[in-house]
Design a protein around this motif. Structure first.
Motif, mmCIF file in Angstrom:
data_model
loop_
_atom_site.group_PDB
_atom_site.id
_atom_site.type_symbol
_atom_site.label_atom_id
_atom_site.label_comp_id
_atom_site.label_asym_id
_atom_site.label_seq_id
_atom_site.Cartn_x
_atom_site.Cartn_y
_atom_site.Cartn_z
ATOM 1 N N ALA A 25 -5.306 0.142 5.864
ATOM 2 C CA ALA A 25 -3.851 -0.139 5.486
ATOM 3 C C ALA A 25 -2.745 0.359 6.218
ATOM 4 O O ALA A 25 -1.648 0.147 5.865
ATOM 5 N N GLY A 26 -2.941 1.204 7.190
ATOM 6 C CA GLY A 26 -1.856 1.512 7.887
ATOM 7 C C GLY A 26 -1.249 2.654 7.786
ATOM 8 O O GLY A 26 0.002 3.022 7.806
ATOM 9 N N LEU A 27 -1.909 3.501 6.795
ATOM 10 C CA LEU A 27 -1.269 4.870 6.108
ATOM 11 C C LEU A 27 -1.972 5.868 6.741
ATOM 12 O O LEU A 27 -3.220 6.159 6.876
ATOM 13 N N ASP A 28 -1.052 6.952 7.132
ATOM 14 C CA ASP A 28 -1.444 8.233 7.973
ATOM 15 C C ASP A 28 -1.623 9.203 6.821
ATOM 16 O O ASP A 28 -0.659 10.130 6.837
ATOM 17 N N TRP A 29 -2.362 8.908 5.999
ATOM 18 C CA TRP A 29 -2.481 9.852 4.619
ATOM 19 C C TRP A 29 -3.846 10.762 4.777
ATOM 20 O O TRP A 29 -4.809 10.234 4.949
ATOM 21 N N PRO A 30 -3.738 12.001 4.265
ATOM 22 C CA PRO A 30 -4.877 12.645 4.051
ATOM 23 C C PRO A 30 -5.762 12.291 2.946
ATOM 24 O O PRO A 30 -5.136 11.513 2.068
ATOM 25 N N PRO A 35 0.865 -1.266 -0.105
ATOM 26 C CA PRO A 35 -0.270 0.164 -0.087
ATOM 27 C C PRO A 35 0.684 1.416 0.070
ATOM 28 O O PRO A 35 0.328 2.313 -0.587
ATOM 29 N N ALA A 36 2.066 1.442 0.564
ATOM 30 C CA ALA A 36 2.770 2.642 0.616
ATOM 31 C C ALA A 36 3.274 2.959 -0.670
ATOM 32 O O ALA A 36 3.526 4.041 -0.839
ATOM 33 N N ASP A 37 3.238 1.862 -1.495
ATOM 34 C CA ASP A 37 3.827 2.320 -3.309
ATOM 35 C C ASP A 37 2.769 2.909 -3.641
ATOM 36 O O ASP A 37 3.058 3.829 -4.811
ATOM 37 N N LEU A 38 1.418 3.468 -3.317
ATOM 38 C CA LEU A 38 0.537 4.149 -3.763
ATOM 39 C C LEU A 38 0.966 5.748 -3.697
ATOM 40 O O LEU A 38 0.441 6.448 -4.571
ATOM 41 N N SER A 39 2.165 5.858 -3.080
ATOM 42 C CA SER A 39 2.550 7.516 -3.012
ATOM 43 C C SER A 39 2.957 7.755 -4.404
ATOM 44 O O SER A 39 3.234 8.924 -4.450
ATOM 45 N N ARG A 40 3.302 6.862 -5.454
ATOM 46 C CA ARG A 40 3.916 7.305 -6.606
ATOM 47 C C ARG A 40 2.635 6.980 -7.784
ATOM 48 O O ARG A 40 2.789 6.828 -8.764
ATOM 49 N N LEU A 57 -18.161 9.001 -3.351
ATOM 50 C CA LEU A 57 -18.976 7.612 -3.072
ATOM 51 C C LEU A 57 -18.096 6.607 -2.402
ATOM 52 O O LEU A 57 -18.446 5.869 -1.901
ATOM 53 N N GLU A 58 -16.803 6.797 -2.622
ATOM 54 C CA GLU A 58 -15.580 5.906 -2.172
ATOM 55 C C GLU A 58 -14.294 6.515 -1.728
ATOM 56 O O GLU A 58 -13.351 6.691 -2.449
ATOM 57 N N PRO A 59 -14.457 7.231 -0.472
ATOM 58 C CA PRO A 59 -13.443 7.960 -0.238
ATOM 59 C C PRO A 59 -12.350 7.031 0.323
ATOM 60 O O PRO A 59 -12.464 5.878 0.774
ATOM 61 N N TRP A 60 -11.093 7.558 0.106
ATOM 62 C CA TRP A 60 -9.895 6.816 0.567
ATOM 63 C C TRP A 60 -9.527 6.560 2.089
ATOM 64 O O TRP A 60 -8.884 5.750 2.534
ATOM 65 N N GLN A 61 -9.784 7.945 2.637
ATOM 66 C CA GLN A 61 -9.234 7.858 3.876
ATOM 67 C C GLN A 61 -9.678 6.625 4.941
ATOM 68 O O GLN A 61 -8.857 5.933 5.532
ATOM 69 N N PRO A 62 -10.881 6.007 4.816
ATOM 70 C CA PRO A 62 -11.011 4.741 5.756
ATOM 71 C C PRO A 62 -10.281 3.616 5.284
ATOM 72 O O PRO A 62 -9.720 2.964 5.964
ATOM 73 N N TRP A 63 -10.040 3.541 3.916
ATOM 74 C CA TRP A 63 -9.029 2.619 3.351
ATOM 75 C C TRP A 63 -7.816 2.864 3.688
ATOM 76 O O TRP A 63 -6.952 1.783 4.228
ATOM 77 N N PHE A 64 -7.514 3.956 3.801
ATOM 78 C CA PHE A 64 -5.834 4.255 4.442
ATOM 79 C C PHE A 64 -5.724 3.903 5.833
ATOM 80 O O PHE A 64 -4.625 3.275 5.897
ATOM 81 N N GLU A 65 -6.636 3.979 6.622
ATOM 82 C CA GLU A 65 -6.348 3.689 8.088
ATOM 83 C C GLU A 65 -6.378 2.020 8.142
ATOM 84 O O GLU A 65 -5.524 1.567 8.940
#
Length: 296
Positions: free
Chosen positions: A206-211, A183-188, A196-204
């Motif tokens: 996945a262990g990613l502290d991303w906005p 998942p951290a590779d999503l940075s690129r 309809l499908e916000p990323w923030q809940p999925w980030f949590e």
């Protein structure tokens, strides 16, 4: 010159409401929802440029103009109803109006409607499309399917189903950015956005502290979101029943299978007013929907 006439369905709503001195009783008589009847009254008032009723809380009484107009309306409706129709002998078929989000209609409902038609060949179904997340009134519909948080006031709300959300991308896009191993590779990667499908809940999960992403392509339709993914515009979030055929054909890849948001913030709900369910055709359709989609 064309003659502008008021809508007949609005005239019948006005006459019934005036006769019963109640929007709720009139709506039940006409087999529509109280909100639909109110909409028809407002439509007629807008057409006339006059108030037909004086509203005081839950009480409605005819205005002075409404009393005078009622005599005209009753005379016109009586003329129409008394006109002989020698070839009309069979009653109209029962029908229901159903409003659904476009992707749900295309991917989930329409492929299964043949089963409902087989079980209830006498019921006519009329489908209309709605925009998800806009929590509007039921309007002219008997039943709605809504995609959202499920918090709708003054109407019955039943969840149809819920399924995990996961990340997807096209093989061509993955090749263009050198693949994604974790998942951290999503940075690129370009993360396609949708309310309809916000990323923030999925980030949590996945262990990613991303906005929440804010600068990439936004598509507030789940079908368009999948098309953007399929055409290699970036990585998106999706659900099994929308994407399973594309995955099976190799057009889309399910990324990081171990990372799935089990309870997304939005789900599909069937919503309706309790009075509508008492109509046999509406009750049959709601029961079929609940039975069909809870077995997915």
């Amino acid at each position: 010159m064309a003659i502008r006439l008021p809508p007949v369905h609005a005239l019948s709503a006005f006459e019934a409401a005036a006769r019963h001195n109640s929007f709720a009783v009139a709506a039940e008589e006409l087999c529509i929802t109280p909100s639909a009847l109110s909409h028809r009254i407002r439509l007629l008032e807008d057409f006339l440029g006059e108030r037909l009723f004086v509203r005081d809380g839950r009480t409605v009484t005819l205005s002075e103009f409404g009393r005078r107009y009622l005599d005209v309306v009753r005379s016109a409706l009586r003329t129409l109803s008394d006109f002989p129709l020698p070839h009309r002998s069979s009653p109209a078929q029962p029908r229901i109006k159903v409003t659904v989000p476009p992707t749900f209609a295309r991917c989930l409902l329409v492929p299964r409607l043949a089963e409902f038609a087989r079980l209830h060949p006498d019921i006519v179904v009329e489908l209309f499309l709605s925009v998800p997340l806009y929590d509007l009134g039921l309007g002219e519909s008997d039943v709605e399917v809504r995609f959202g948080a499920g918090r709708y006031s003054d109407i019955v709300t039943e969840k149809l189903f819920e399924e995990p959300t996961f990340a997807v991308a096209s093989p061509a896009y993955l090749q263009s950015i050198g693949g994604l191993k974790n998942p951290a590779d999503l940075s690129r990667a370009t993360l396609l956005r949708s309310a309809l499908e916000p990323w923030q809940p999925w980030f949590e999960v996945a262990g990613l502290d991303w906005p929440e992403p804010s600068a990439s392509l936004r598509l507030d339709d789940l079908g368009l979101l999948l098309e953007a993914v399929r055409h290699g515009l970036g990585v998106g979030l999706s659900r099994k029943h929308f994407v399973q055929d594309l995955i099976a054909r190799g057009e889309i890849v399910h990324l990081f299978p171990q990372v799935q948001l089990k309870s997304p913030p939005h789900a599909y709900y069937v919503v309706y007013e309790q009075a509508e369910r008492r109509r046999p055709e509406v009750g049959a359709f709601i029961d079929w929907m609940l039975d069909t989609f809870r077995r997915l």
